[in-house]
Write an enzyme that holds these catalytic residues in place. Sequence first.
Site, PDB file in Angstrom:
ATOM      1  N   GLU A 180       0.842  -1.194   0.000  1.00 22.66           N
ATOM      2  CA  GLU A 180       0.000   0.000   0.000  1.00 22.66           C
ATOM      3  C   GLU A 180       0.875   1.241   0.000  1.00 22.66           C
ATOM      4  O   GLU A 180       1.942   1.272   0.627  1.00 22.66           O
ATOM      5  CB  GLU A 180      -0.917  -0.008   1.224  1.00 22.66           C
ATOM      6  CG  GLU A 180      -1.962   1.084   1.272  1.00 22.66           C
ATOM      7  CD  GLU A 180      -2.960   0.859   2.422  1.00 22.66           C
ATOM      8  OE1 GLU A 180      -3.330  -0.295   2.671  1.00 22.66           O
ATOM      9  OE2 GLU A 180      -3.327   1.851   3.060  1.00 22.66           O
ATOM     10  N   GLU A 214      -3.001  10.489   3.064  1.00 24.33           N
ATOM     11  CA  GLU A 214      -4.190  10.716   3.887  1.00 24.33           C
ATOM     12  C   GLU A 214      -4.170  12.158   4.375  1.00 24.33           C
ATOM     13  O   GLU A 214      -3.169  12.628   4.913  1.00 24.33           O
ATOM     14  CB  GLU A 214      -4.240   9.755   5.080  1.00 24.33           C
ATOM     15  CG  GLU A 214      -4.515   8.320   4.694  1.00 24.33           C
ATOM     16  CD  GLU A 214      -4.676   7.418   5.905  1.00 24.33           C
ATOM     17  OE1 GLU A 214      -5.758   6.849   6.099  1.00 24.33           O
ATOM     18  OE2 GLU A 214      -3.704   7.298   6.672  1.00 24.33           O
ATOM     19  N   HIS A 243      -0.643  13.044   5.714  1.00 24.87           N
ATOM     20  CA  HIS A 243      -0.084  11.840   6.335  1.00 24.87           C
ATOM     21  C   HIS A 243       0.287  10.870   5.215  1.00 24.87           C
ATOM     22  O   HIS A 243      -0.554  10.543   4.368  1.00 24.87           O
ATOM     23  CB  HIS A 243      -1.144  11.249   7.266  1.00 24.87           C
ATOM     24  CG  HIS A 243      -0.768   9.966   7.937  1.00 24.87           C
ATOM     25  ND1 HIS A 243      -0.313   9.909   9.235  1.00 24.87           N
ATOM     26  CD2 HIS A 243      -0.817   8.680   7.498  1.00 24.87           C
ATOM     27  CE1 HIS A 243      -0.090   8.650   9.566  1.00 24.87           C
ATOM     28  NE2 HIS A 243      -0.394   7.879   8.528  1.00 24.87           N
ATOM     29  N   THR A 244       1.537  10.408   5.164  1.00 24.29           N
ATOM     30  CA  THR A 244       1.959   9.441   4.146  1.00 24.29           C
ATOM     31  C   THR A 244       2.446   8.165   4.836  1.00 24.29           C
ATOM     32  O   THR A 244       2.948   8.199   5.959  1.00 24.29           O
ATOM     33  CB  THR A 244       3.086  10.001   3.262  1.00 24.29           C
ATOM     34  OG1 THR A 244       4.273  10.206   4.056  1.00 24.29           O
ATOM     35  CG2 THR A 244       2.673  11.316   2.624  1.00 24.29           C
ATOM     36  N   ASP A 282     -11.769   9.684  16.294  1.00 24.48           N
ATOM     37  CA  ASP A 282     -11.114   9.075  17.453  1.00 24.48           C
ATOM     38  C   ASP A 282      -9.595   9.252  17.415  1.00 24.48           C
ATOM     39  O   ASP A 282      -8.917   9.012  18.416  1.00 24.48           O
ATOM     40  CB  ASP A 282     -11.459   7.582  17.547  1.00 24.48           C
ATOM     41  CG  ASP A 282     -11.106   6.821  16.282  1.00 24.48           C
ATOM     42  OD1 ASP A 282     -11.062   7.439  15.201  1.00 24.48           O
ATOM     43  OD2 ASP A 282     -10.889   5.594  16.375  1.00 24.48           O
ATOM     44  N   ASP A 320       0.200   5.381   0.605  1.00 25.67           N
ATOM     45  CA  ASP A 320      -0.878   6.219   1.141  1.00 25.67           C
ATOM     46  C   ASP A 320      -0.606   7.711   1.106  1.00 25.67           C
ATOM     47  O   ASP A 320       0.463   8.173   1.527  1.00 25.67           O
ATOM     48  CB  ASP A 320      -1.124   5.887   2.627  1.00 25.67           C
ATOM     49  CG  ASP A 320      -1.703   4.513   2.855  1.00 25.67           C
ATOM     50  OD1 ASP A 320      -2.218   3.924   1.898  1.00 25.67           O
ATOM     51  OD2 ASP A 320      -1.631   4.035   3.999  1.00 25.67           O
ATOM     52  N   ASN A 350       3.655   1.215   9.380  1.00 25.87           N
ATOM     53  CA  ASN A 350       4.422   1.925  10.410  1.00 25.87           C
ATOM     54  C   ASN A 350       5.585   2.722   9.829  1.00 25.87           C
ATOM     55  O   ASN A 350       6.638   2.832  10.437  1.00 25.87           O
ATOM     56  CB  ASN A 350       4.945   0.955  11.474  1.00 25.87           C
ATOM     57  CG  ASN A 350       3.834   0.217  12.184  1.00 25.87           C
ATOM     58  OD1 ASN A 350       2.770   0.791  12.435  1.00 25.87           O
ATOM     59  ND2 ASN A 350       4.045  -1.051  12.494  1.00 25.87           N
ATOM     60  N   ARG A 351       5.371   3.292   8.637  1.00 19.75           N
ATOM     61  CA  ARG A 351       6.413   4.101   7.998  1.00 19.75           C
ATOM     62  C   ARG A 351       5.856   5.499   7.707  1.00 19.75           C
ATOM     63  O   ARG A 351       5.924   6.001   6.602  1.00 19.75           O
ATOM     64  CB  ARG A 351       6.889   3.437   6.711  1.00 19.75           C
ATOM     65  CG  ARG A 351       7.515   2.061   6.917  1.00 19.75           C
ATOM     66  CD  ARG A 351       8.081   1.524   5.608  1.00 19.75           C
ATOM     67  NE  ARG A 351       8.782   0.283   5.800  1.00 19.75           N
ATOM     68  CZ  ARG A 351       8.268  -0.928   5.550  1.00 19.75           C
ATOM     69  NH1 ARG A 351       7.013  -1.028   5.097  1.00 19.75           N
ATOM     70  NH2 ARG A 351       8.976  -2.025   5.731  1.00 19.75           N
ATOM     71  N   GLU A 352       5.333   6.126   8.730  1.00 19.72           N
ATOM     72  CA  GLU A 352       4.618   7.387   8.555  1.00 19.72           C
ATOM     73  C   GLU A 352       5.563   8.592   8.458  1.00 19.72           C
ATOM     74  O   GLU A 352       6.533   8.686   9.209  1.00 19.72           O
ATOM     75  CB  GLU A 352       3.651   7.626   9.720  1.00 19.72           C
ATOM     76  CG  GLU A 352       2.594   6.551   9.899  1.00 19.72           C
ATOM     77  CD  GLU A 352       3.028   5.435  10.843  1.00 19.72           C
ATOM     78  OE1 GLU A 352       4.243   5.351  11.165  1.00 19.72           O
ATOM     79  OE2 GLU A 352       2.162   4.653  11.263  1.00 19.72           O
TER      80      GLU A 352
END
Length: 280
Positions: free
Chosen positions: A107, A111, A124-125, A200, A109, A134-136
Amino acid sequence: MESFCNGYSKSLSFTVLMVVLTSFLMVASAGNFYQDFDLTWGDHRAKIFNGGQLLSLSLDKVSGSGFKSKKEYLFGRIDMQLKLVSGNSAGTVTAYYLSSEGPTHDEIDFEFLGNTTGDPYILHTNVFTQGKGNREQQFYLWFDPTKNFHTYSIIWDSQKIVFLVDNTPIRIFANAERKGVAFPKNQPMKIYSSLWNADDWATRGGLVKTDWSKAPFTAYYRNFNVQGSTSSRFLNGAWQSQELDAYSRRRLRWVQKNFMIYNYCSDLKRFPQGLPTECR
């Protein structure tokens, strides 16, 4: 003189013909949401209009909405123009990403995390390989993404993934297989997008909730374009194995210095036993 005029006329006719053909090819290569995408959820909250040139997703208290591409791709350059939810978008997330299927999916991303009026969106990537993310990395944008359309692009080949905003690179995830790090290169991916409620966690860790009095929240999409290969045929393109030039490298450093607000490769508290292999 007559032969000159005849020659000039033929040359002019050829030029006009080439302009017409070029214009036709440019139009023919432009994406059409009716042809390229399926509206997957949200009922009437997902809409295609303007002859397939414009798509909108909406979110209300009952449901969000989403779409996905009809085709799947293995490497390429994906461009999409988005205009994000305006006003108080706290709690909302507009996701635009590539993904394969299954528990070991890959994936890539984008966001967009909404915020209260006047505060910036957070981009947010993330990159998933073999089901592991977990590679944000997170960024503020250097413009208001709700006022006009802006282009968000992914270049993906066997050696790297490049995230771009208005053709400015903001992040590179390089192939580090030689270090034992998996890289997404075997699973074709479809293009997805969704607008949904995530109050949340999306805004200040969930402290700011969605204000449903502002619903419906709506994001708009246009000018989809893809250069790449589908699972059934390969298309060569300028994106393929293209390296960043000096200007693009400077722009990348500028973004990461001035607008990056989180990098997993710098988060020693999160990884007390040592940073992930690709960060070293």
